[in-house]
Write an enzyme that holds these catalytic residues in place. Structure first.
Site, PDB file in Angstrom:
ATOM      1  N   ASP A  40      15.266 -32.434 -25.601  1.00 34.64           N
ATOM      2  CA  ASP A  40      14.819 -33.831 -25.525  1.00 34.64           C
ATOM      3  C   ASP A  40      15.078 -34.483 -24.170  1.00 34.64           C
ATOM      4  O   ASP A  40      15.100 -35.711 -24.068  1.00 34.64           O
ATOM      5  CB  ASP A  40      15.485 -34.684 -26.614  1.00 34.64           C
ATOM      6  CG  ASP A  40      15.003 -34.304 -28.002  1.00 34.64           C
ATOM      7  OD1 ASP A  40      13.871 -33.793 -28.109  1.00 34.64           O
ATOM      8  OD2 ASP A  40      15.755 -34.507 -28.967  1.00 34.64           O
ATOM      9  N   HIS A 243      23.582 -21.960   2.544  1.00 35.25           N
ATOM     10  CA  HIS A 243      22.979 -22.756   1.474  1.00 35.25           C
ATOM     11  C   HIS A 243      24.033 -23.201   0.457  1.00 35.25           C
ATOM     12  O   HIS A 243      23.745 -23.303  -0.741  1.00 35.25           O
ATOM     13  CB  HIS A 243      21.871 -21.965   0.779  1.00 35.25           C
ATOM     14  CG  HIS A 243      20.648 -21.822   1.628  1.00 35.25           C
ATOM     15  ND1 HIS A 243      19.645 -20.918   1.348  1.00 35.25           N
ATOM     16  CD2 HIS A 243      20.257 -22.452   2.762  1.00 35.25           C
ATOM     17  CE1 HIS A 243      18.692 -21.003   2.272  1.00 35.25           C
ATOM     18  NE2 HIS A 243      19.053 -21.924   3.139  1.00 35.25           N
ATOM     19  N   ASP A 260      24.497 -31.282   5.356  1.00 37.92           N
ATOM     20  CA  ASP A 260      23.062 -31.074   5.548  1.00 37.92           C
ATOM     21  C   ASP A 260      22.385 -31.800   4.392  1.00 37.92           C
ATOM     22  O   ASP A 260      22.412 -31.333   3.250  1.00 37.92           O
ATOM     23  CB  ASP A 260      22.744 -29.584   5.528  1.00 37.92           C
ATOM     24  CG  ASP A 260      21.283 -29.269   5.834  1.00 37.92           C
ATOM     25  OD1 ASP A 260      20.429 -30.161   5.679  1.00 37.92           O
ATOM     26  OD2 ASP A 260      20.987 -28.119   6.225  1.00 37.92           O
ATOM     27  N   ASP A 271      15.519 -34.494   7.010  1.00 34.97           N
ATOM     28  CA  ASP A 271      16.404 -33.322   6.999  1.00 34.97           C
ATOM     29  C   ASP A 271      17.355 -33.429   8.185  1.00 34.97           C
ATOM     30  O   ASP A 271      16.947 -33.218   9.332  1.00 34.97           O
ATOM     31  CB  ASP A 271      15.543 -32.053   7.083  1.00 34.97           C
ATOM     32  CG  ASP A 271      16.341 -30.778   6.838  1.00 34.97           C
ATOM     33  OD1 ASP A 271      17.550 -30.862   6.589  1.00 34.97           O
ATOM     34  OD2 ASP A 271      15.733 -29.689   6.914  1.00 34.97           O
ATOM     35  N   HIS A 354      19.966 -17.634  11.560  1.00 36.40           N
ATOM     36  CA  HIS A 354      18.735 -18.267  11.092  1.00 36.40           C
ATOM     37  C   HIS A 354      17.920 -18.779  12.272  1.00 36.40           C
ATOM     38  O   HIS A 354      18.399 -18.807  13.411  1.00 36.40           O
ATOM     39  CB  HIS A 354      19.040 -19.405  10.109  1.00 36.40           C
ATOM     40  CG  HIS A 354      19.883 -20.518  10.664  1.00 36.40           C
ATOM     41  ND1 HIS A 354      19.389 -21.519  11.465  1.00 36.40           N
ATOM     42  CD2 HIS A 354      21.213 -20.787  10.512  1.00 36.40           C
ATOM     43  CE1 HIS A 354      20.357 -22.359  11.782  1.00 36.40           C
ATOM     44  NE2 HIS A 354      21.479 -21.933  11.225  1.00 36.40           N
ATOM     45  N   HIS A 358      11.937 -25.534  11.325  1.00 37.01           N
ATOM     46  CA  HIS A 358      10.854 -25.304  10.367  1.00 37.01           C
ATOM     47  C   HIS A 358      10.012 -26.570  10.311  1.00 37.01           C
ATOM     48  O   HIS A 358      10.444 -27.657  10.720  1.00 37.01           O
ATOM     49  CB  HIS A 358      11.413 -24.960   8.982  1.00 37.01           C
ATOM     50  CG  HIS A 358      12.402 -25.965   8.443  1.00 37.01           C
ATOM     51  ND1 HIS A 358      12.024 -27.185   7.900  1.00 37.01           N
ATOM     52  CD2 HIS A 358      13.758 -25.945   8.383  1.00 37.01           C
ATOM     53  CE1 HIS A 358      13.087 -27.851   7.528  1.00 37.01           C
ATOM     54  NE2 HIS A 358      14.165 -27.131   7.809  1.00 37.01           N
ATOM     55  N   HIS A 365      10.746 -27.722   3.615  1.00 40.03           N
ATOM     56  CA  HIS A 365      10.201 -26.584   4.355  1.00 40.03           C
ATOM     57  C   HIS A 365       8.688 -26.678   4.173  1.00 40.03           C
ATOM     58  O   HIS A 365       8.124 -26.119   3.238  1.00 40.03           O
ATOM     59  CB  HIS A 365      10.744 -25.259   3.828  1.00 40.03           C
ATOM     60  CG  HIS A 365      12.172 -25.016   4.202  1.00 40.03           C
ATOM     61  ND1 HIS A 365      12.863 -23.895   3.840  1.00 40.03           N
ATOM     62  CD2 HIS A 365      13.048 -25.749   4.936  1.00 40.03           C
ATOM     63  CE1 HIS A 365      14.094 -23.942   4.308  1.00 40.03           C
ATOM     64  NE2 HIS A 365      14.224 -25.069   4.976  1.00 40.03           N
ATOM     65  N   GLU A 394      17.595 -27.110  14.658  1.00 36.39           N
ATOM     66  CA  GLU A 394      18.868 -26.969  13.953  1.00 36.39           C
ATOM     67  C   GLU A 394      19.629 -25.691  14.288  1.00 36.39           C
ATOM     68  O   GLU A 394      19.799 -24.814  13.438  1.00 36.39           O
ATOM     69  CB  GLU A 394      18.649 -27.044  12.444  1.00 36.39           C
ATOM     70  CG  GLU A 394      17.550 -26.119  11.915  1.00 36.39           C
ATOM     71  CD  GLU A 394      17.433 -26.175  10.398  1.00 36.39           C
ATOM     72  OE1 GLU A 394      18.455 -26.020   9.711  1.00 36.39           O
ATOM     73  OE2 GLU A 394      16.312 -26.385   9.913  1.00 36.39           O
ATOM     74  N   TYR A 398      28.478 -19.939  13.006  1.00 42.88           N
ATOM     75  CA  TYR A 398      29.222 -19.752  11.766  1.00 42.88           C
ATOM     76  C   TYR A 398      30.155 -18.563  11.957  1.00 42.88           C
ATOM     77  O   TYR A 398      29.687 -17.423  12.143  1.00 42.88           O
ATOM     78  CB  TYR A 398      28.267 -19.502  10.595  1.00 42.88           C
ATOM     79  CG  TYR A 398      27.085 -20.454  10.605  1.00 42.88           C
ATOM     80  CD1 TYR A 398      27.175 -21.708  10.006  1.00 42.88           C
ATOM     81  CD2 TYR A 398      25.898 -20.125  11.256  1.00 42.88           C
ATOM     82  CE1 TYR A 398      26.100 -22.594  10.037  1.00 42.88           C
ATOM     83  CE2 TYR A 398      24.824 -20.996  11.300  1.00 42.88           C
ATOM     84  CZ  TYR A 398      24.932 -22.232  10.689  1.00 42.88           C
ATOM     85  OH  TYR A 398      23.871 -23.109  10.727  1.00 42.88           O
ATOM     86  N   ARG A 415      26.627 -26.822  12.378  1.00 41.22           N
ATOM     87  CA  ARG A 415      25.175 -26.915  12.541  1.00 41.22           C
ATOM     88  C   ARG A 415      24.851 -28.359  12.911  1.00 41.22           C
ATOM     89  O   ARG A 415      25.471 -29.297  12.401  1.00 41.22           O
ATOM     90  CB  ARG A 415      24.443 -26.513  11.259  1.00 41.22           C
ATOM     91  CG  ARG A 415      22.922 -26.537  11.391  1.00 41.22           C
ATOM     92  CD  ARG A 415      22.214 -25.766  10.275  1.00 41.22           C
ATOM     93  NE  ARG A 415      22.409 -26.310   8.940  1.00 41.22           N
ATOM     94  CZ  ARG A 415      23.204 -25.748   8.020  1.00 41.22           C
ATOM     95  NH1 ARG A 415      23.884 -24.656   8.297  1.00 41.22           N
ATOM     96  NH2 ARG A 415      23.335 -26.297   6.814  1.00 41.22           N
ATOM     97  N   GLU A 417      21.395 -30.726  13.250  1.00 38.22           N
ATOM     98  CA  GLU A 417      19.956 -30.703  12.929  1.00 38.22           C
ATOM     99  C   GLU A 417      19.348 -32.092  13.048  1.00 38.22           C
ATOM    100  O   GLU A 417      19.883 -33.064  12.528  1.00 38.22           O
ATOM    101  CB  GLU A 417      19.753 -30.180  11.509  1.00 38.22           C
ATOM    102  CG  GLU A 417      18.299 -30.161  11.054  1.00 38.22           C
ATOM    103  CD  GLU A 417      18.158 -29.653   9.631  1.00 38.22           C
ATOM    104  OE1 GLU A 417      17.051 -29.233   9.265  1.00 38.22           O
ATOM    105  OE2 GLU A 417      19.158 -29.700   8.882  1.00 38.22           O
TER     106      GLU A 417
END
Length: 447
Positions: A40, A243, A260, A271, A354, A358, A365, A394, A398, A415, A417
């Protein structure tokens, strides 16, 4: 029809023109389905981006059908008026009011879709449809095609070709118009204030979810409907998980905190990532790596301009990051060699794994090809940037504990960004008001 609705109508007309250039046909663009969370209770509803881009219509159970032929048409199928359901779920436009309010040529109840589609598809040269995006709709389209094919003895033909309508829409969405840019700048401004709020309230002893709550509060307080994605609030070693999701880890004295997070406003995402010291003061090792990432971002931003390739910013950032890794001893020169060898061999990927950006737009994205089309079978070149494109910048570092890596840098994740709007002469960093120099961050956190 107001100015905004005229914008959506103009987009539909532009898509029809592209369909005409391919010989005409019929396009089917559904919105997103409602999804049950548990008994529900539904997940908060969010429309499909392609559908919203062409309509501005936010109700579920709706489909746009565009006809490109002798008589072009834009048709909306949506939920019928139902006063009883409106008591429980809220206002519904209904087909007639929706047709008038959103500038469609015609509108039908969604329950009429199955009966009307074979009629609309009859004798259409081609079908413009994103096959594979929705298994249920794929099956319905197959039924409609079969219904048309059954009429072949009467001289009726079914679409003989299929084109992915998303491919056409991706190219349209990649270049933002003035209305989109205005919304994205406002979304960016809201997200900037949320990051500033989190920095100011941060102190050792809080937990990650406390900062996440401050972000969400500011997003909603300023009119944002949703976060654009799951907020990342990561303290200490958690910042080395790309992530990571905000959890319950305690923010400790001496930690860095990586946030982030960005809001979504009227269907458009922002972002931003900022990294700052929990106690308001960078340590020596933290500052050393932070300045490298900041310099790498500046190098990437300098390469974000019309005519530059999408990957030019990444290449510029990598060069600065790799040199910094050598200078600080993160990478051992005796083992990895010169700067050019580090880049050629990809040794920097131990600490930076990475890409530097993007596309950004209705989706965080966002859609759009990153390489240009190629006339032959050779490698497709990276896409050249054009005014109206929006992308993130960005870079990061790490450092996980590992043999040979200086211990003073262990568990530092950084990071930075920002969101860049490509302009006629370069780019506009629409998130620049979020503090990011060491001096500006420390000054804000002293307040």
């Amino acid at each position: 029809m107001n100015a905004l609705m005229k914008t959506y109508a103009a987009r539909r007309a532009r898509l029809i023109e592209q369909m005409q250039a391919k010989g005409g046909g019929i396009a089917i663009i559904p919105t997103a389905p409602e999804v049950m969370r548990n008994r529900d209770a539904d997940y908060p509803y969010r429309h499909d981006s392609y559908f919203y881009y062409l309509s501005g219509f936010t109700e579920p159970e709706a489909v746009i059908v565009l006809v490109a032929g002798k008589n072009n048409q834009s048709i909306l199928f949506c939920r019928d008026k139902n006063l009883e359901r409106e008591i429980w779920d809220g206002y519904r436009y209904g087909p007639e009011a929706a047709r008038e309010a959103f500038g469609f040529d015609a509108a039908f109840p969604i329950d009429a879709l199955h009966a009307e589609m074979p009629k609309l598809m009859a004798d259409a040269p081609a079908l413009f449809f994103a096959l594979g995006s929705d298994a249920k709709l794929d099956a319905q389209v197959q039924q409609w095609l079969n219904a048309v094919r059954m009429q072949s003895r009467a001289g009726v033909t079914a679409p003989a070709a299929m084109h992915d309508v998303h491919v056409l829409l991706d190219e349209m969405r990649l270049i933002k118009d003035a209305e989109e840019i205005a919304v994205m700048k406002r979304a960016a401004a809201i997200s900037v204030e949320a990051h500033r709020r989190a920095m100011k309230i941060c102190r050792p002893g809080l937990r990650e979810y406390h900062l996440e709550a401050e972000l969400l509060h500011e997003f909603r307080r300023q009119g944002s409907q949703f976060p654009a994605y799951g907020s990342i609030v990561a303290t200490g070693a958690n910042a080395c998980v790309l992530h990571y999701r905000a959890s319950d880890a305690e923010i400790r004295d001496g930690d860095l905190v990586l946030i982030d997070a960005g809001c979504e406003l009227d269907g458009y995402a922002s972002d931003i990532t900022r990294t700052f010291p929990a106690n308001g003061r960078f340590s020596g090792p933290q500052k050393a790596l932070y300045e490298i990432v900041l310099a790498s971002q500046a190098a990437a931003i300098a390469e974000t301009a019309p005519g530059k390739r999408f990957t030019d910013g990444h290449d510029a950032a990598v060069r600065v990051l790799a040199q910094g890794m050598l200078d600080t001893g993160l990478l051992d020169r005796k083992k990895v060699g010169t700067l050019d060898e580090v880049i050629a061999q990809g040794a920097y990927r131990q600490f930076y794994m990475h890409r530097t950006g993007h596309w950004l737009g209705m989706d965080v994205h966002d859609v759009g090809e990153y390489r240009e089309a190629s006339a032959d079978s050779g490698e497709r070149p990276w896409r050249k940037l054009q005014p109206g494109m929006v992308l993130t910048v960005e870079p990061g570092i790490y450092v996980r504990p590992a043999e040979g890596v200086p211990e003073q840098f262990w568990n530092i994740g950084i990071r930075i960004e920002d969101d860049a709007l490509v302009t006629a002469t370069g780019c506009d960093i629409i998130t620049s008001d979020a503090p990011k120099t060491v001096a500006d961050i420390e000054a804000l956190m002293r307040q």
